[in-house]
Structure formats: structure tokens, C-alpha cells
Design a protein around this motif. Structure first.
Motif, short mmCIF file in Angstrom:
data_model
loop_
_atom_site.label_atom_id
_atom_site.label_comp_id
_atom_site.label_asym_id
_atom_site.label_seq_id
_atom_site.Cartn_x
_atom_site.Cartn_y
_atom_site.Cartn_z
N GLU A 1 0.86 -1.19 0.00
CA GLU A 1 0.00 0.00 0.00
C GLU A 1 0.89 1.24 0.00
N ILE A 2 0.67 2.13 -0.96
CA ILE A 2 1.57 3.27 -1.15
C ILE A 2 0.82 4.57 -0.91
N TYR A 3 1.39 5.39 -0.04
CA TYR A 3 0.78 6.67 0.33
C TYR A 3 1.18 7.78 -0.63
N GLN A 4 0.29 8.74 -0.79
CA GLN A 4 0.64 10.05 -1.30
C GLN A 4 0.57 11.02 -0.12
N TYR A 5 1.13 12.22 -0.28
CA TYR A 5 1.31 13.12 0.87
C TYR A 5 0.65 14.46 0.62
N ASP A 6 0.32 15.14 1.72
CA ASP A 6 -0.39 16.41 1.60
C ASP A 6 0.57 17.54 1.24
#
Length: 347
Positions: A190-195
Motif C-alpha cells: 500500500e503506497i501513500y501520497q502526501y499532503d
């Protein structure tokens, strides 16, 4: 009260490896790391496996031993449980307790952890300590801009889910924290993107999502693993670690081992920020999304863009501000910016 005393049942020391006979010099004594796996938000099922793997790495490497700050027993919706958690953090993160440690790991922590003095904790890292974050460590303490600045970014969704196989690119194949991976590879996690608080000028990104080899394709850079100097301290973060299979993978274990050793100053590797590299990957991500939406020849566009980047790395950096608005747009509205970008590449 020492941390060992108040959480003895939850804390397991890892003994240092015994040096082989004939070694030219004795190894440095093992560092002490506080391993925090408390969650006040979503709790990952891989945490138990992660703790065991990290303990085994420390035992095999002889680089560190762990003390654990784990979830207390009981119902976390109960006021008494919350009071107990606050008490545990008050002791674990008291200045006299932190003085006993060389660094801290946040292992898929989530939510607003009740650190008694967050500024004091960050100053402790700046003084020369190690911070090591795995996966959801970037989904922790959302309310604190200072914590987000330290770790590098905050979770803003995961379009690339745990069941999907995604593409990745290693920016520095010779960097010791990333050299265990091929230049390009595929992996299921599972790969996050960031704010918007993510700042490329703060970190050196070692691994990114390869947008052209992943689904969905979004027009922005998705860093996956990075390092940074933080005052006199060191920060290592990797987004890998949602899936239990990731923790059992020998290549990922080497990635974690090298990151921990670097953060503890047991090895050296470049940590200066690389915003030009990140800007180039941002542009490549936009091209992948643009080619899909406009039915354009991605490979031809990518080749021309890479040639321009090779000739002038600052070109991609200069383009980045014009590409940032894409993230707030619905796909149909992105077409105008895409067309301008493709014209710029053709010039």
C-alpha cells in the motif's frame, strides 16, 4: 522511573552480536532504540510481524537493541485506557527516559499520540538522535506541522492499494539504503501520497512510485523512501510495510537494516536533499497521466523530456510550480495544462 521498569513486560532487549575471533577491532556497543507501535487511529495487522523482524535484525546485526512501547490492554474507547496511555507516554518520553536512548522507531503508528512535550522530543532528535519511521509513521500526529516537517510528509490517501502490484524506481542505484533494489521493480504494498506540507527541499528521495508502470496514473510525484539530516540527528522513512509479506521479504529487511544503521550513524550515505531529482520524477508522473488522458505517445514524450532534463536539470524544477495545480483539478480540467506541457516538450 526508567523506561525498563515501567514497561518491563512489554520490553525485550536484544543482545549484541559476539564478535568473531580474530576481528581487528571490537564493534561499537549496540544502540538503544525505543520502538513505538501505539495506534490511536487505524491499526495495521502487520505490526506484530514488524516488531519480530526488527528485533531479529537487531540481534543479527548487533547494531541495536529494542525497548517497546506497545498498546496497553483494554478498550481504547474507555477513559481509563486513555489515561493509562497518557501515563505511559509521559514516562517513556520524559527527558530523563529519552536520555537513555539513541533513537526512536515509529512502526506504523497512527493518530494523535499523547507525547507530553512534542517540541522537546523534536529537539531531542535534533541533538543527534535517530528517528526511523515505517509506513504509517507518516499517518501520525497530523495536527503537528512540526512533526510533519521532521518526518517529511503526511498521509493524504493511498490510491495504490495493498492488493495491487505497483511500479517503483530507484533514483540512486549505488546508494547503500536503496542498492538492494533493482533500478526499476514491481512490488505489492500500500503506497501513500502526501499532503501539501511535503517539501522536496527537505529530503533526499531514494525510491519513488513509477507512475508510468502503476495504476491509477496521477499527475504528481509519489516519494516512497527518503532520508534527511535533522539538525544533528538523522531521519530515515520508508512507506513500505503495510503488508505482512513486505516485512518477511529479505530485500525489504535489508532496506530497513541499512536505514536503521545509517540513522544511528553506523554507516554513511548521502542525505542532501535532491529537489531536482524529485522535480524530474514529478514531470514524468504528469507525462504518464497526460499520455493516458490524451492518447499520446508516452514513450516518445518521455524520451524527449528525459533529454531536456539531462541537458538542464533545472528545467524540470522550473516547470514544477505550473504542474502543482493539477492535483486540485478534476481530470477533464487538466487537459489544458497537459497540452501546454506537451508543447513545451516539443519545443
Amino acid at each position: 522511573m526508567p523506561l525498563r521498569a515501567f514497561l518491563l513486560a512489554s520490553m525485550i532487549g536484544i543482545t549484541a552480536a559476539i564478535p568473531a575471533a580474530g576481528d581487528a577491532e571490537e564493534p561499537s556497543p549496540p544502540a538503544r532504540l525505543l520502538c513505538v507501535s501505539v495506534t490511536t487511529g487505524f491499526r495495521h495487522g502487520s505490526i506484530g510481524t514488524a516488531e519480530g523482524v526488527l528485533e531479529e535484525i537487531g540481534r543479527q546485526q548487533g547494531c541495536y537493541h529494542l525497548d517497546y512501547l506497545r498498546m496497553p490492554e483494554g478498550d481504547k474507547n474507555d477513559a481509563a485506557w486513555r489515561k493509562n496511555l497518557v501515563s505511559l507516554f509521559a514516562t517513556a518520553f520524559a527527558p530523563e527516559t529519552l536520555a537513555e536512548f539513541d533513537g526512536v522507531m515509529f512502526v506504523s503508528t497512527t493518530g494523535e499520540l499523547p507525547l507530553p512535550d512534542l517540541d522537546g522530543f523534536l529537539d531531542w532528535i535534533r541533538s543527534g538522535k535517530a528517528f526511523i519511521g515505517f509506513h504509517a509513521a507518516s499517518d501520525t500526529l497530523k495536527s503537528s506541522d512540526a512533526y510533519v516537517e521532521m518526518i517529511g510528509g503526511h498521509f493524504a490517501g493511498h490510491p495504490w492499494n495493498a492488493g495491487g502490484e505497483h511500479g517503483f524506481v530507484v533514483h540512486e542505484p549505488a546508494h547503500r539504503l536503496a542498492a538492494m533494489y533493482p533500478r526499476r521493480f514491481r512490488w505489492r504494498d500500500e503506497i501513500y501520497q502526501y499532503d501539501a506540507r511535503y517539501k522536496p527541499e527537505n529530503v533526499r528521495v531514494l525510491i519513488s512510485l513509477d507512475m508510468a508502470a502503476s495504476t491509477p496514473k496521477h499527475p504528481w510525484h509519489v516519494p516512497v523512501s527518503w532520508v534527511r539530516d535533522y539538525g544533528e540527528g538523522r531521519v530515515f522513512y520508508t512507506n513500505f510495510g503495510h503488508n505482512e509479506t513486505t516485512w518477511k521479504d529479505p530485500v525489504f529487511q535489508k532496506h530497513a537494516r541499512e536505514g536503521i544503521a545509517w540513522a544511528l550513524r553506523r554507516s554513511e550515505a548521502a542525505a542532501e536533499p535532491n529537489p531536482e531529482v524529485q522535480a524530474a520524477e514529478y514531470l514524468r508522473s504528469v507525462l504518464a497521466a497526460a499520455a493516458e488522458q490524451l492518447s499520446a505517445d508516452h514513450d516518445a514524450l518521455r524520451a524527449k523530456a528525459d533529454a531536456k532534463i539531462a541537458a538542464d536539470p533545472g528545467w524540470a524544477v522550473a516547470l514544477r510550480p505550473t504542474l502543482l495545480p493539477l492535483r486540485a483539478m478534476k481530470p477533464p480540467a487538466r487537459a489544458a495544462i497537459y497540452k501546454e506541457l506537451l508543447a513545451e516538450i516539443q519545443r
